[in-house]
Scaffold this active site. Structure first.
Site, PDB file in Angstrom:
ATOM      1  CB  ILE A   1      40.281 -27.629  41.776  1.00 33.55           C
ATOM      2  CG1 ILE A   1      38.957 -28.310  41.448  1.00 33.55           C
ATOM      3  CG2 ILE A   1      41.317 -28.630  42.251  1.00 33.55           C
ATOM      4  CD1 ILE A   1      39.085 -29.195  40.219  1.00 33.55           C
ATOM      5  CE  LYS A   2      34.723 -22.279  38.073  1.00 36.50           C
ATOM      6  NZ  LYS A   2      33.577 -22.726  37.282  1.00 36.50           N
TER       7      LYS A   2
ATOM      8  N   GLY B   1      33.281 -21.617  42.532  1.00 36.01           N
ATOM      9  CA  GLY B   1      32.403 -20.937  41.582  1.00 36.01           C
ATOM     10  C   GLY B   1      31.367 -20.126  42.327  1.00 36.01           C
ATOM     11  CB  ALA B   2      28.915 -17.692  41.154  1.00 37.49           C
ATOM     12  CD  GLU B   3      24.819 -23.737  40.549  1.00 37.05           C
ATOM     13  OE1 GLU B   3      23.805 -24.338  40.862  1.00 37.05           O
ATOM     14  OE2 GLU B   3      25.734 -24.235  39.877  1.00 37.05           O
ATOM     15  CB  ALA B   4      28.586 -25.703  42.633  1.00 36.29           C
TER      16      ALA B   4
ATOM     17  CE  LYS C   1      43.978 -35.650  39.134  1.00 31.53           C
ATOM     18  NZ  LYS C   1      44.986 -35.372  38.094  1.00 31.53           N
TER      19      LYS C   1
ATOM     20  CG  ASP D   1      27.133 -20.418  33.187  1.00 30.64           C
ATOM     21  OD1 ASP D   1      27.395 -19.340  32.610  1.00 30.64           O
ATOM     22  OD2 ASP D   1      27.622 -20.733  34.291  1.00 30.64           O
TER      23      ASP D   1
END
Lengths: 342, 212
Positions: free
Chosen positions: B4-5, B7-10, B21, B121
């Site tokens: 679903i995403k 990211g830059a880090e994970a 869920k 962040d």
């Protein structure tokens, strides 16, 4: 008034923010006809602003003549004069500005003040064809992750202390390395790093989108002095940690903005290791990786000339009497109306 | 497993885990890093994040429930938070709601800081507005424990910068509301100090016109 799109209209760009004095001729269509340069080489230590300015004053005539000769044009063919108005070292900026003002007045052509950071981004875009990139701009004086939003190049992340290039320079000097003409400290460190094998643990400091290099610099120098690894190993580890930090922050900006391109620009863009790391993240996010060509990576007159043309075409120029340099001119303070029209 | 995403880090995956869920946060190896550095960064962040998420709950800040932590694989399984990212919402709500939301965010940041938690962040992508009007803070991957003024200032400075870069139309009023919410949580004196710190950090940023 010069014809805006004519191949016969030329801009003379003068760059003098730090240790480079550069002069270039660029046509209004974006062809770099010449790009002359002379770099101040301190006998020891870093850049002494007054000494660098003295150097610039001494070589200005020679570099300007070379730019005109190589472009095969006469002074009268110059349509506008652009100069780097900031940010940078005051005495150096003023030397370039003085030359630019004198020429613009003598030739009776418009004068355009250019932000040095914007110059690095625009020349990267011109040379690589990038249209809307996330830009990593890394040099001796700047470390900025930027992307264009609503009229300006916004800063998404930057160094909280020293610049990437500065970190490499100071490290290199502290461990007794020497730079050579054509091989700045960054290149010397890169060469040694290629021979490094053992990874020496060094502090990795990313704060959200921002970076810090001062602790890394100190630790790297100490690692060398306490013989935690050979010089090659420490160079290798320093690059791995520093460039991983840069890559992580650039990837973060890319994930956040979802831009179609990644552009690497500035003097440190010449580093092959950094290029390869950024290429990986660009690929993973389906973005095109663009890197400024070596001849346009370090400070140069062409980037000032080209950005001057873009600004001038948007109706921007500055009267001589108001053309003060701005040593702390931030990238995001520059209104860049030409970008949206591209 | 549905991504679903990224990211830059994970990367975040939506998964069904024992009829629940859940979000699986995976810190996949980064090809650009050498293995030694990669392993160090991934495992450190995987241990650290659930720990600090728990501390945030103690401070009264909504965070996802953690179900499982796998350090060797650098995976965390946690609650899927229903709602929308503040990033998507902030520019599209009424002016009044925008200020209320900003102030709520500020209050939550204040609670974190009061308990020595630095998020690290604070972007509007990392805050989820639930249908019940709560703001759940996610992604503590870059967080740290500190009571020092400096990291608090850096934390809020990033929040300000996110507003300026992503929500530039409303940045000023939103940040003002964030700081007034912050003051409700930590008090006026502490807010004054951190505001001065933010100013100092801004001036420290290279080439700020009024630094000299």
């Amino acid at each position: 008034m010069p014809d805006h799109n004519s191949a016969n209209s030329y801009c003379l760009g003068i760059e003098s923010t730090a240790d480079d004095f550069g002069a270039a001729i660029v046509s209004f269509e974006g062809k770099v006809l010449s790009n002359a340069n002379d770099t101040y080489m301190p006998k020891e230590g870093g850049i002494h602003p007054r000494e660098a300015a003295r150097h610039h004053a001494e070589v200005a005539e020679k570099v300007l003549a070379e730019a005109l000769d190589k472009a095969e044009i006469k002074p009268r063919d110059i349509s506008i004069v652009a100069f780097s108005q900031g940010p940078g070292l005051g005495p150096c900026l003023r030397t370039g500005a003085t030359a630019a003002r004198a020429l613009a007045s003598y030739l009776d052509v418009p004068l355009v003040g250019v932000n040095h950071c914007v110059g690095h981004i625009e020349i990267g875009k011109l040379a690589t064809g990038a249209r809307d990139p996330v830009t990593l701009y890394v040099s001796g004086g700047n470390t900025i992750v930027s992307a264009f939003e609503a009229g300006r190049y916004r800063i998404f992340g930057e160094t909280l202390d020293i610049a990437m290039g500065n970190c490499l320079d100071v490290f290199a000097r502290a461990v007794g390395l020497r730079q050579r003409r054509g091989a700045p400290f960054g290149a010397v460190v890169e060469e040694l790093a290629r021979k490094g094998k053992k990874f020496v643990s060094l502090p990795y400091t990313v704060k959200g989108m921002d970076l810090s290099f001062s602790g890394l610099l100190t630790a790297a120098v100490q690692a060398f002095r306490s013989k935690k690894g050979s010089l090659e190993d420490v160079c290798f580890s320093l690059q791995e940690v520093a460039f991983s930090m840069l890559t992580e922050v650039t990837e973060r900006a890319l994930a956040h903005t979802e831009k179609p391109e990644v552009l690497l620009t500035g003097g440190v863009a010449a580093n092959k290791k950094l290029q390869s790391m950024l290429e990986v993240i660009a690929d993973e996010h389906g973005a095109r990786f663009c890197v400024v060509p070596l001849r346009l990576a370090a400070d140069n007159g062409a980037m000032i000339a080209w950005t001057g043309i873009l600004a001038y075409k948007s109706g921007m120029s500055v009267p001589v009497e108001k053309s003060f340099v701005n040593v702390k001119w931030r990238l995001e303070d520059v209104y860049a109306p030409w970008v949206e029209g591209q | 497993m549905v991504l679903i995403k990224k990211g830059a880090e994970a990367s975040l995956y939506l998964e069904n885990w024992h009829n629940r869920k859940v979000i699986m946060k995976r810190r996949l190896p980064k090809k650009y890093r050498i293995p030694e550095l990669d392993l160090m960064i991934r495992s450190q962040r995987t241990i650290h994040e659930p720990h600090i998420i728990h501390k945030a709950k103690e401070a009264g800040v909504p965070t996802p429930t953690i179900f499982m932590v796998d350090v060797a694989e650098a995976n965390i399984i946690m609650e899927f938070v229903e709602g929308k990212q503040v990033k998507e919402v902030l520019d599209h709500v009424s002016p009044e709601e925008r200020l209320n939301l900003s102030s709520l965010i500020g209050r939550m940041i204040g609670r974190l800081h009061k308990h020595g938690i630095i998020h690290g962040d604070l972007t509007t992508s990392n805050m989820i507005l639930t249908p019940y009007g709560k703001v759940v803070f996610v992604d503590f991957g870059l967080s740290e424990r500190s009571k020092e003024l400096e990291p608090k200032g850096v934390d809020l400075h990033l929040m300000k910068r996110t507003l300026q870069s992503t929500h530039y139309k409303h940045a000023k009023e939103c940040f003002k509301a964030v700081m007034s919410g912050y003051a409700e949580a930590v008090g006026k004196e502490a807010t004054k100090k951190v505001t001065a710190k933010i100013r100092e950090i801004e001036k420290r940023g290279r080439y700020v016109a009024d630094r000299g």
